[in-house]
Design a protein around this motif. Structure first.
Motif, PDB file in Angstrom:
ATOM      1  N   HIS A 213      23.710 153.495  20.991  1.00 46.17           N
ATOM      2  CA  HIS A 213      24.415 153.506  22.278  1.00 46.17           C
ATOM      3  C   HIS A 213      24.248 154.846  22.984  1.00 46.17           C
ATOM      4  CE1 HIS A 213      26.374 149.677  22.926  1.00 46.17           C
ATOM      5  NE2 HIS A 213      26.668 149.613  21.642  1.00 46.17           N
TER       6      HIS A 213
ATOM      7  N   ARG B 233      21.297 139.242  19.834  1.00 47.38           N
ATOM      8  CA  ARG B 233      21.776 140.098  18.745  1.00 47.38           C
ATOM      9  C   ARG B 233      22.647 139.219  17.867  1.00 47.38           C
ATOM     10  NH1 ARG B 233      22.103 141.507  24.002  1.00 47.38           N
ATOM     11  NH2 ARG B 233      20.800 143.303  24.531  1.00 47.38           N
TER      12      ARG B 233
ATOM     13  N   ASP C  28      32.002 139.402  13.880  1.00 48.20           N
ATOM     14  CA  ASP C  28      32.307 139.608  15.299  1.00 48.20           C
ATOM     15  C   ASP C  28      32.448 141.097  15.616  1.00 48.20           C
ATOM     16  OD1 ASP C  28      32.297 136.869  15.688  1.00 48.20           O
ATOM     17  OD2 ASP C  28      34.486 136.674  15.669  1.00 48.20           O
TER      18      ASP C  28
ATOM     19  N   GLY D   9      27.348 133.375  16.463  1.00 51.64           N
ATOM     20  CA  GLY D   9      26.722 134.688  16.362  1.00 51.64           C
ATOM     21  C   GLY D   9      25.676 134.790  15.270  1.00 51.64           C
TER      22      GLY D   9
ATOM     23  N   ASP E  33      14.115 141.296  21.429  1.00 53.74           N
ATOM     24  CA  ASP E  33      13.870 141.285  22.864  1.00 53.74           C
ATOM     25  C   ASP E  33      12.367 141.305  23.083  1.00 53.74           C
ATOM     26  OD1 ASP E  33      13.048 143.961  22.553  1.00 53.74           O
ATOM     27  OD2 ASP E  33      14.939 144.782  23.288  1.00 53.74           O
TER      28      ASP E  33
ATOM     29  N   VAL F 290      18.210 142.082  15.932  1.00 53.49           N
ATOM     30  CA  VAL F 290      18.132 142.280  17.378  1.00 53.49           C
ATOM     31  C   VAL F 290      16.717 141.927  17.819  1.00 53.49           C
ATOM     32  CG1 VAL F 290      18.348 143.929  19.276  1.00 53.49           C
ATOM     33  CG2 VAL F 290      19.866 144.101  17.290  1.00 53.49           C
TER      34      VAL F 290
ATOM     35  N   TYR G 163      26.942 145.967  18.912  1.00 46.59           N
ATOM     36  CA  TYR G 163      25.537 145.823  19.309  1.00 46.59           C
ATOM     37  C   TYR G 163      25.356 145.239  20.706  1.00 46.59           C
ATOM     38  CZ  TYR G 163      23.656 147.427  14.935  1.00 46.59           C
ATOM     39  OH  TYR G 163      23.296 148.233  13.883  1.00 46.59           O
ATOM     40  N   GLN G 164      26.444 145.001  21.405  1.00 50.53           N
ATOM     41  CA  GLN G 164      26.329 144.446  22.755  1.00 50.53           C
ATOM     42  C   GLN G 164      25.508 145.372  23.649  1.00 50.53           C
ATOM     43  OE1 GLN G 164      29.916 143.296  24.715  1.00 50.53           O
ATOM     44  NE2 GLN G 164      30.304 141.587  23.355  1.00 50.53           N
ATOM     45  N   GLY G 165      24.509 144.796  24.320  1.00 54.42           N
ATOM     46  CA  GLY G 165      23.694 145.547  25.263  1.00 54.42           C
ATOM     47  C   GLY G 165      22.564 146.348  24.659  1.00 54.42           C
TER      48      GLY G 165
ATOM     49  N   LEU H 270      28.958 142.675  15.731  1.00 55.14           N
ATOM     50  CA  LEU H 270      28.207 142.255  16.910  1.00 55.14           C
ATOM     51  C   LEU H 270      28.753 142.893  18.175  1.00 55.14           C
ATOM     52  CD1 LEU H 270      27.474 138.487  16.185  1.00 55.14           C
ATOM     53  CD2 LEU H 270      25.945 140.458  15.981  1.00 55.14           C
ATOM     54  N   GLN H 271      30.033 143.163  18.202  1.00 49.44           N
ATOM     55  CA  GLN H 271      30.614 143.861  19.353  1.00 49.44           C
ATOM     56  C   GLN H 271      29.958 145.227  19.528  1.00 49.44           C
ATOM     57  OE1 GLN H 271      32.857 142.499  21.405  1.00 49.44           O
ATOM     58  NE2 GLN H 271      33.009 144.307  22.718  1.00 49.44           N
TER      59      GLN H 271
END
Length: 276
Positions: free
Chosen positions: A250, A94, A46, A140, A230, A228, A52-54, A49-50
């Motif tokens: 980021h 992600r 967790d 996740g 997209d 990841v 990698y948000q966005g 993954l936090q």
């Protein structure tokens, strides 16, 4: 003068003392694993993954360059999204890799004479081509399958992909095929695949291992790596550099957003979720 007989006996005694209890021949042909894998707690997953948000695949690729892994982790672009939604971006995910490997089977591709076909199919699924990785899924997680590229086999279908989702999987990546792709798109389960398949697994493949290193689209995937995906494709981040990659990614993302926000304003375009 040293008695040669004493020297020979001393040498023989030394060799006997340092020789292992088994000879090399005893281990010949035995399976060996040379790459270690490890497990992570839900809390550790967790936390990663936090970070990698966005993030987009392009941002993460730049992050890989930053840590000295240029062109590493970029999955063959032939592995593409089964469906895309440019309004909600629900095809983007992600997650943390749970790996499985299927290999071509050498078993009979059909029932024995007089054997019931449905019974044969059920037995093949249960005994040889099951889904033991499903027991290892968690919130996740990402199902990453190294499968038989050359076989017309739909290891993934509209039912089992929903089952994996119910167990916590946020997406699926395969270097081979899936069937039921229309339904999967309607169900909005993120799926990245090489091509569409139609056949079933019995008589075509069988499970070889789970949560071991696999190769998907030319990329090494270890259980616990960050995946990841997209519209640009799929990238795999080795767990050991995941934090550094995310931090640099980021920086790229925020600079890109700032620049595009300025352009949106100049062009009179309404802001969308990609620049907020």
């Amino acid at each position: 003068m040293i008695d040669k007989r004493i020297l020979v006996l001393a040498t023989a005694s030394l060799c006997a003392a340092t020789t292992p209890a088994f000879s090399q021949d005893d281990t010949k042909g035995q399976p060996q694993n040379y790459i270690e894998t490890r497990t992570y707690t839900q809390e550790e997953n967790d936390a990663i993954l936090q970070l990698y948000q966005g993030l987009r695949v392009a941002d993460v690729s730049d992050g890989m360059d930053f840590v000295g892994l240029a062109d590493t982790g970029l999955v063959d672009p032939a592995i593409h999204p089964d469906w895309v939604d440019h309004e909600t971006l629900k095809h983007v995910f992600r997650g943390i890799a749970v790996t499985a490997r299927y290999v071509p089977t050498q078993r009979r591709a059909g029932p024995e004479p007089g054997e019931d076909f449905d019974a044969w199919v059920g037995n093949f699924y249960n005994q040889y081509s099951s889904e033991p990785f499903a027991d290892h899924l968690f919130p996740g997680s990402v199902v990453v399958l190294d499968d038989v590229e050359t076989a017309d086999v739909g290891s993934i279908g509209s039912y089992n992909i929903l089952l994996w989702k119910s167990l916590g999987a946020v997406g699926v990546v395969t270097d081979a095929t899936s069937r039921d792709t229309d339904e999967i798109a309607m169900q909005e389960v993120p799926l990245y695949l090489r091509k569409k398949g139609r056949g079933i697994r019995p008589g075509r493949n069988e499970i070889e291992s789970i949560n071991r290193p696999i190769v998907v689209g030319g990329v090494l995937v270890m259980p616990g790596d960050v995946v990841v995906a997209d519209g640009d494709g799929v990238i795999v981040v080795p767990r050991k550099v995941a934090k550094d990659v995310a931090q640099y990614a980021h920086r790229i993302l925020e600079a890109d957003k700032a620049g595009r926000r300025d352009m949106f304003e100049k062009l009179g375009m309404p802001m969308d979720q990609t620049v907020e």
